[in-house]
Write a protein that holds these residues in place. Structure first.
Motif, short mmCIF file in Angstrom:
data_model
loop_
_atom_site.label_atom_id
_atom_site.label_comp_id
_atom_site.label_asym_id
_atom_site.label_seq_id
_atom_site.Cartn_x
_atom_site.Cartn_y
_atom_site.Cartn_z
N UNK A 216 31.22 0.92 70.26
CA UNK A 216 31.23 2.28 69.71
C UNK A 216 29.81 2.83 69.60
N UNK A 217 29.72 4.15 69.46
CA UNK A 217 28.42 4.82 69.34
C UNK A 217 27.67 4.34 68.11
N UNK A 218 28.40 4.14 67.00
CA UNK A 218 27.78 3.69 65.75
C UNK A 218 27.14 2.30 65.91
N UNK A 219 27.87 1.39 66.52
CA UNK A 219 27.35 0.04 66.73
C UNK A 219 26.15 0.04 67.67
N UNK A 220 26.23 0.90 68.69
CA UNK A 220 25.14 1.01 69.67
C UNK A 220 23.87 1.49 69.00
N UNK A 221 24.00 2.54 68.17
CA UNK A 221 22.84 3.09 67.47
C UNK A 221 22.26 2.07 66.48
N UNK A 222 23.16 1.38 65.78
CA UNK A 222 22.73 0.39 64.79
C UNK A 222 21.92 -0.73 65.44
N UNK A 223 22.28 -1.09 66.67
CA UNK A 223 21.63 -2.19 67.37
C UNK A 223 20.41 -1.72 68.17
N UNK A 224 20.56 -0.59 68.86
CA UNK A 224 19.54 -0.16 69.82
C UNK A 224 18.36 0.57 69.20
N UNK A 225 18.60 1.41 68.21
CA UNK A 225 17.48 2.19 67.65
C UNK A 225 16.37 1.32 67.05
N UNK A 226 16.71 0.31 66.24
CA UNK A 226 15.63 -0.57 65.75
C UNK A 226 14.91 -1.29 66.89
N UNK A 227 15.67 -1.63 67.93
CA UNK A 227 15.06 -2.31 69.08
C UNK A 227 14.06 -1.39 69.78
N UNK A 228 14.45 -0.12 69.94
CA UNK A 228 13.57 0.87 70.57
C UNK A 228 12.32 1.09 69.73
N UNK A 229 12.48 1.14 68.41
CA UNK A 229 11.33 1.34 67.52
C UNK A 229 10.39 0.13 67.53
N UNK A 230 10.95 -1.07 67.61
CA UNK A 230 10.10 -2.27 67.72
C UNK A 230 9.33 -2.27 69.04
N UNK A 231 10.04 -1.89 70.10
CA UNK A 231 9.40 -1.85 71.42
C UNK A 231 8.30 -0.78 71.49
N UNK A 232 8.54 0.33 70.79
CA UNK A 232 7.55 1.42 70.75
C UNK A 232 6.25 0.92 70.12
N UNK A 233 6.38 0.19 69.02
CA UNK A 233 5.19 -0.33 68.32
C UNK A 233 4.41 -1.29 69.22
N UNK A 234 5.12 -2.16 69.92
CA UNK A 234 4.46 -3.11 70.82
C UNK A 234 3.80 -2.40 72.00
N UNK A 235 4.46 -1.36 72.51
CA UNK A 235 3.91 -0.60 73.64
C UNK A 235 2.61 0.10 73.24
N UNK A 236 2.60 0.69 72.05
CA UNK A 236 1.38 1.36 71.56
C UNK A 236 0.25 0.34 71.38
N UNK A 237 0.59 -0.84 70.89
CA UNK A 237 -0.39 -1.92 70.73
C UNK A 237 -1.00 -2.30 72.09
N UNK A 238 -0.15 -2.47 73.10
CA UNK A 238 -0.62 -2.79 74.46
C UNK A 238 -1.47 -1.66 75.02
N UNK A 239 -1.04 -0.42 74.76
CA UNK A 239 -1.73 0.77 75.25
C UNK A 239 -3.15 0.83 74.69
N UNK A 240 -3.26 0.63 73.38
CA UNK A 240 -4.56 0.66 72.71
C UNK A 240 -5.45 -0.47 73.21
N UNK A 241 -4.86 -1.65 73.43
CA UNK A 241 -5.60 -2.81 73.91
C UNK A 241 -6.19 -2.56 75.31
N UNK A 242 -5.38 -1.98 76.18
CA UNK A 242 -5.86 -1.65 77.54
C UNK A 242 -6.96 -0.60 77.48
N UNK A 243 -6.80 0.39 76.59
CA UNK A 243 -7.81 1.44 76.43
C UNK A 243 -9.14 0.87 75.93
#
Length: 291
Positions: A216-243
Motif C-alpha cells: 500500500x501507499x502508506x507502507x511504501x511511504x513509511x519505509x521509503x521516505x526515511x530511506x530517502x532522507x538517510x541517503x540524502x544525508x550521505x550524498x551531501x556528505x560525499x558531495x562536500x568531501x569531493x568538493x
C-alpha cells in the motif's frame, strides 16, 4: 663586494626555502588529487540515483493527495537545526571560509528565535570551532565523518534529525555545504532537509503519472521516505568531501605554480647578482694591475 656576497647568500637561502615549499605543495597536490579521484567516483555514482529516487517519491506524493507523511508538514519555525559541512583541516583555499561566512548569515536570520532554539550540527573541525566562537550550541562531534564519509554515521545523524522533527523538538532542518561541480568549481548550497518541499518537484514535472504500488501507499511511504532522507544525508556528505579534495587540489596547484614563478624570479636575481659580483672582482683586478 661584501654587500653583494651577503645578497647572494640571502637569495640562495630564499631559493632553497621556496624549493622546499614547492616540494611540499606538489606532494600535497598529488595526495589531494588521488583522494579527489576516489571521492569523485563515489559522488558521481550516488548523486544521480539519490536525486532520481527523491524526485520519484516527492512527485508521487505531490500527485497522490490521499498519501500523507509527517515529514512534509510545515510548521511555524520556533526551533531550527542547521547541519553544516566543512573540513577538519585547512590548506584548501576558501573552502572552509566560504561555508563559515554563509553560516554566519544563515544563523543571523534565525537569531530572533534565541540561541537556545538554534541547534547546529557541524561536520568538520573548522566549522565546529567557528560555531563555538559564535556562541551557538553544538549538537555532537562529527569530525570523523568529515574525514571518512560513512553511510552508517550519516544515517544515524539523519535518524536523529527525523526523530527530533517528528517529536516537535525542531520545526525545520537546513543543510549548508559545498556542492562538487568540477575540480575548479564548488557551489555553496543551502537547502531545506525537513520538511520535504513538494512544490519544487511539481514545477519540474507537471504531467500526472499513474503509479502502480505494492504494497500500500502508506507502507511504501513509511519505509521509503526515511530511506530517502538517510541517503540524502550521505550524498551531501560525499558531495562536500569531493568538493573539499577538489578545493585542496586547486589550492596546492596554485601554490606550486606560484612557487615555480618565484623560483624563476629568484634565479634571475641570483644570476644577475653573481654576474655583478664577478664584474666587480674583474674591475678590482684590472684596477690593481694598472696601479
Amino acid at each position: 663586494t661584501i654587500i653583494i656576497m651577503a645578497s647572494l647568500k640571502e637569495v640562495k637561502g630564499r631559493i632553497a626555502s621556496v624549493n622546499n615549499t614547492r616540494k611540499i605543495t606538489s606532494a600535497m597536490k598529488m595526495v589531494a588529487s588521488a583522494k579527489l579521484h576516489k571521492a569523485q567516483a563515489a559522488i558521481e555514482s550516488m548523486l544521480p540515483y539519490e536525486r532520481r529516487l527523491h524526485h520519484i517519491l516527492t512527485d508521487f506524493m505531490s500527485n497522490c493527495t490521499e498519501v500523507t507523511s509527517p515529514f512534509i508538514v510545515k510548521r511555524e519555525v520556533k526551533k531550527v537545526a542547521v547541519v553544516v559541512f566543512a573540513s577538519n583541516t585547512s590548506l584548501c583555499g576558501g573552502f572552509n571560509a566560504n561555508v563559515i561566512r554563509h553560516l554566519v548569515d544563515l544563523l543571523a536570520e534565525y537569531k530572533p528565535l534565541g540561541l537556545e532554539n538554534i541547534l547546529v550540527f557541524p561536520v568538520g573541525k573548522k566549522v565546529a570551532d567557528a560555531v563555538r566562537k559564535l556562541g551557538f550550541r553544538i549538537e555532537g562531534d562529527f569530525q570523523h565523518m568529515a574525514d571518512k564519509p560513512s553511510y552508517q554515521e550519516a544515517a544515524d545523524l539523519a535518524a536523529d534529525l527525523m526523530k527530533r522533527f517528528l517529536h516537535g523538538d525542531v520545526d525545520k532542518v537546513e543543510l549548508l555545504y559545498n556542492h562538487f561541480k568540477s575540480t575548479a568549481s564548488q557551489i555553496l548550497t543551502r537547502e531545506t532537509y525537513l520538511p520535504i518541499d513538494l512544490n519544487n518537484e511539481k514545477k519540474e514535472e507537471e504531467r500526472t503519472i499513474d503509479y502502480i504500488l505494492e504494497p500500500s501507499a502508506e507502507e511504501l511511504m513509511q519505509e521509503m521516505l526515511p530511506k530517502v532522507l538517510r541517503m540524502k544525508m550521505f550524498t551531501v556528505l560525499l558531495d562536500s568531501n569531493a568538493a573539499e579534495h577538489a578545493a585542496r587540489t586547486m589550492a596546492m596547484q596554485i601554490a606550486t605554480d606560484n612557487a615555480n614563478e618565484l623560483l624563476q624570479e629568484l634565479t634571475v636575481m641570483y644570476n644577475k647578482s653573481r654576474q655583478q659580483s664577478i664584474t666587480n672582482e674583474l674591475l678590482d683586478i684590472v684596477g690593481g694591475s694598472m696601479a
